[in-house]
Design a protein around this motif. Sequence first.
Motif, PDB file in Angstrom:
ATOM      1  N   SER A 248     119.253   7.709   1.980  1.00 38.14           N
ATOM      2  CA  SER A 248     117.814   7.763   1.732  1.00 38.14           C
ATOM      3  C   SER A 248     117.018   8.240   2.937  1.00 38.14           C
ATOM      4  N   GLU A 249     117.348   7.746   4.127  1.00 35.77           N
ATOM      5  CA  GLU A 249     116.563   8.088   5.313  1.00 35.77           C
ATOM      6  C   GLU A 249     116.675   9.565   5.674  1.00 35.77           C
ATOM      7  N   LEU A 250     117.766  10.219   5.269  1.00 40.37           N
ATOM      8  CA  LEU A 250     117.980  11.623   5.629  1.00 40.37           C
ATOM      9  C   LEU A 250     117.376  12.600   4.625  1.00 40.37           C
ATOM     10  N   ALA A 251     116.874  12.106   3.499  1.00 42.84           N
ATOM     11  CA  ALA A 251     116.415  12.978   2.411  1.00 42.84           C
ATOM     12  C   ALA A 251     114.999  13.491   2.645  1.00 42.84           C
ATOM     13  N   VAL A 252     114.751  14.071   3.815  1.00 42.35           N
ATOM     14  CA  VAL A 252     113.425  14.576   4.196  1.00 42.35           C
ATOM     15  C   VAL A 252     113.590  15.914   4.910  1.00 42.35           C
ATOM     16  N   ALA A 253     112.503  16.672   4.986  1.00 41.29           N
ATOM     17  CA  ALA A 253     112.500  17.909   5.756  1.00 41.29           C
ATOM     18  C   ALA A 253     112.612  17.568   7.250  1.00 41.29           C
ATOM     19  N   PRO A 254     113.251  18.461   8.010  1.00 43.79           N
ATOM     20  CA  PRO A 254     113.827  19.756   7.648  1.00 43.79           C
ATOM     21  C   PRO A 254     115.325  19.688   7.340  1.00 43.79           C
ATOM     22  N   ASN A 255     115.825  18.516   6.921  1.00 48.21           N
ATOM     23  CA  ASN A 255     117.250  18.378   6.664  1.00 48.21           C
ATOM     24  C   ASN A 255     117.694  19.231   5.482  1.00 48.21           C
ATOM     25  N   ILE A 256     118.996  19.406   5.355  1.00 41.94           N
ATOM     26  CA  ILE A 256     119.585  20.357   4.420  1.00 41.94           C
ATOM     27  C   ILE A 256     120.004  19.648   3.137  1.00 41.94           C
ATOM     28  N   GLY A 257     119.516  20.152   2.003  1.00 38.91           N
ATOM     29  CA  GLY A 257     119.848  19.580   0.708  1.00 38.91           C
ATOM     30  C   GLY A 257     118.684  19.728  -0.253  1.00 38.91           C
ATOM     31  N   LEU A 258     118.804  19.107  -1.425  1.00 42.76           N
ATOM     32  CA  LEU A 258     117.715  19.117  -2.401  1.00 42.76           C
ATOM     33  C   LEU A 258     116.544  18.322  -1.843  1.00 42.76           C
ATOM     34  N   LEU A 259     115.439  18.998  -1.596  1.00 43.79           N
ATOM     35  CA  LEU A 259     114.330  18.400  -0.865  1.00 43.79           C
ATOM     36  C   LEU A 259     113.303  17.738  -1.768  1.00 43.79           C
ATOM     37  N   ALA A 260     112.917  18.382  -2.889  1.00 43.25           N
ATOM     38  CA  ALA A 260     111.821  17.840  -3.698  1.00 43.25           C
ATOM     39  C   ALA A 260     111.843  18.433  -5.095  1.00 43.25           C
ATOM     40  N   LEU A 261     111.276  17.669  -6.033  1.00 37.18           N
ATOM     41  CA  LEU A 261     110.927  18.172  -7.358  1.00 37.18           C
ATOM     42  C   LEU A 261     109.412  18.299  -7.408  1.00 37.18           C
ATOM     43  N   ARG A 262     108.924  19.389  -7.998  1.00 37.84           N
ATOM     44  CA  ARG A 262     107.482  19.624  -8.065  1.00 37.84           C
ATOM     45  C   ARG A 262     107.007  19.570  -9.506  1.00 37.84           C
ATOM     46  N   PHE A 263     106.001  18.720  -9.751  1.00 40.71           N
ATOM     47  CA  PHE A 263     105.476  18.488 -11.092  1.00 40.71           C
ATOM     48  C   PHE A 263     104.025  18.945 -11.182  1.00 40.71           C
ATOM     49  N   PRO A 264     103.665  19.808 -12.116  1.00 41.33           N
ATOM     50  CA  PRO A 264     102.255  20.166 -12.312  1.00 41.33           C
ATOM     51  C   PRO A 264     101.521  19.040 -13.027  1.00 41.33           C
ATOM     52  N   VAL A 265     100.287  18.788 -12.605  1.00 47.77           N
ATOM     53  CA  VAL A 265      99.471  17.736 -13.217  1.00 47.77           C
ATOM     54  C   VAL A 265      98.048  18.254 -13.403  1.00 47.77           C
ATOM     55  N   GLU A 266      97.287  17.585 -14.267  1.00 47.29           N
ATOM     56  CA  GLU A 266      95.910  17.981 -14.543  1.00 47.29           C
ATOM     57  C   GLU A 266      94.947  17.564 -13.436  1.00 47.29           C
ATOM     58  N   ASP A 267      95.176  16.375 -12.845  1.00 49.51           N
ATOM     59  CA  ASP A 267      94.249  15.833 -11.851  1.00 49.51           C
ATOM     60  C   ASP A 267      95.064  15.106 -10.785  1.00 49.51           C
ATOM     61  N   ALA A 268      95.384  15.809  -9.708  1.00 52.52           N
ATOM     62  CA  ALA A 268      96.244  15.251  -8.670  1.00 52.52           C
ATOM     63  C   ALA A 268      95.594  14.058  -7.975  1.00 52.52           C
ATOM     64  N   ALA A 269      94.304  14.155  -7.665  1.00 52.14           N
ATOM     65  CA  ALA A 269      93.629  13.066  -6.957  1.00 52.14           C
ATOM     66  C   ALA A 269      93.614  11.795  -7.791  1.00 52.14           C
ATOM     67  N   ALA A 270      93.346  11.920  -9.091  1.00 51.47           N
ATOM     68  CA  ALA A 270      93.302  10.749  -9.959  1.00 51.47           C
ATOM     69  C   ALA A 270      94.682  10.101 -10.081  1.00 51.47           C
ATOM     70  N   LEU A 271      95.732  10.921 -10.204  1.00 53.33           N
ATOM     71  CA  LEU A 271      97.076  10.370 -10.309  1.00 53.33           C
ATOM     72  C   LEU A 271      97.487   9.686  -9.013  1.00 53.33           C
ATOM     73  N   ALA A 272      97.136  10.287  -7.883  1.00 53.90           N
ATOM     74  CA  ALA A 272      97.451   9.666  -6.599  1.00 53.90           C
ATOM     75  C   ALA A 272      96.778   8.301  -6.469  1.00 53.90           C
ATOM     76  N   ALA A 273      95.506   8.225  -6.864  1.00 47.16           N
ATOM     77  CA  ALA A 273      94.778   6.955  -6.800  1.00 47.16           C
ATOM     78  C   ALA A 273      95.411   5.920  -7.718  1.00 47.16           C
ATOM     79  N   GLN A 274      95.839   6.346  -8.886  1.00 40.44           N
ATOM     80  CA  GLN A 274      96.471   5.437  -9.839  1.00 40.44           C
ATOM     81  C   GLN A 274      97.781   4.877  -9.281  1.00 40.44           C
TER      82      GLN A 274
END
Length: 316
Positions: A248-274
């Motif tokens: 888990s601790e190694l699963a961050v940039a700039p390390n090598i591997g699958l870094l992130a999944l990106r999801f489109p949303v309608e309202d990023a700020a509202a979802l972040a607050a939620q």
Amino acid sequence: MRPGFQEVVHSAFDIERLAGPLCAVGGWTRTELPDAPPKQFTAWHVPEGCTRIEQCLLHAPNDERGPLRIVVFHGAEQRVMRSSQHLWDSGGHFDVDIYSDDADATYAKLQRHGWTAFHDSADYGFGELQVREVIIIGPDGFVIGLIERRAPPLDWPEGLGAMTRQFNSSQVVRDYDASAAFYRDILGWSPLFEVVADGEGEPSQILGLPLPHAAPVERRVGIWHPEGSNDGSVELIQCAGIRARDFSELAVAPNIGLLALRFPVEDAAALAAQIVERGWPLYTPPMRLDIAPYGPATLFSVRTPDGAILEFFQLG
């Protein structure tokens, strides 16, 4: 807007080493992109010393959905996220799932490029679902669950061919209940299905569990999605009772591997607050940046209980 992940981000040592076989065998097309902008360094918490984030985008034939973004961090010290991994080791993102009209033939072609697998292709099923699968190991920590659907028939308008788009991504977790609670209670997602398997049958073989030692190993599997489907979904896997490493601790940039999944949303700020209101911290708070080739966006991210990065972005 399609729910589920829009794209997968993979951090590699070298773009061509990964992109070349995917284009040659899978027929994927490559789109050159400008380097990631300075704000992307901030969003990914890139340490000082990194001078450039090179990137390109790969699409499956005749399909604009589910592309693979390959990024290369220049000038940064790096480690492989899931180095010398076993499939049951937890932490970060484990693989991407891709359909094929002939899993054995496609795997044989990738072997000519030096790719290997945790185990040869095997048949298994859950209820009426019957598949043949091989979990393929590519360079730079890239892992593909290549699936040939046997039953029921798969409706795939674009046609399957050797390799379709990425439609699912797996995470090997330490505690299935804790991870499921994150997707259900924090993100508000629903399961497509959840199963518990044991004994010596599949999917023990493709998971690399040696027989007969697989018999007492409980495999818990669930597929989660914003709308409970299997298109842009996340699969959780736990092999209970196996002593494993956690990355888990190694699963961050700039390390090598699958870094992130990106999801489109309608309202990023509202979802972040939620998400914050529900008691979960943000990894990166909402920020404005350009995401090539889509354009200006508001993006934020969280990390799952096992360190996998999920990014949510709103275009415009």
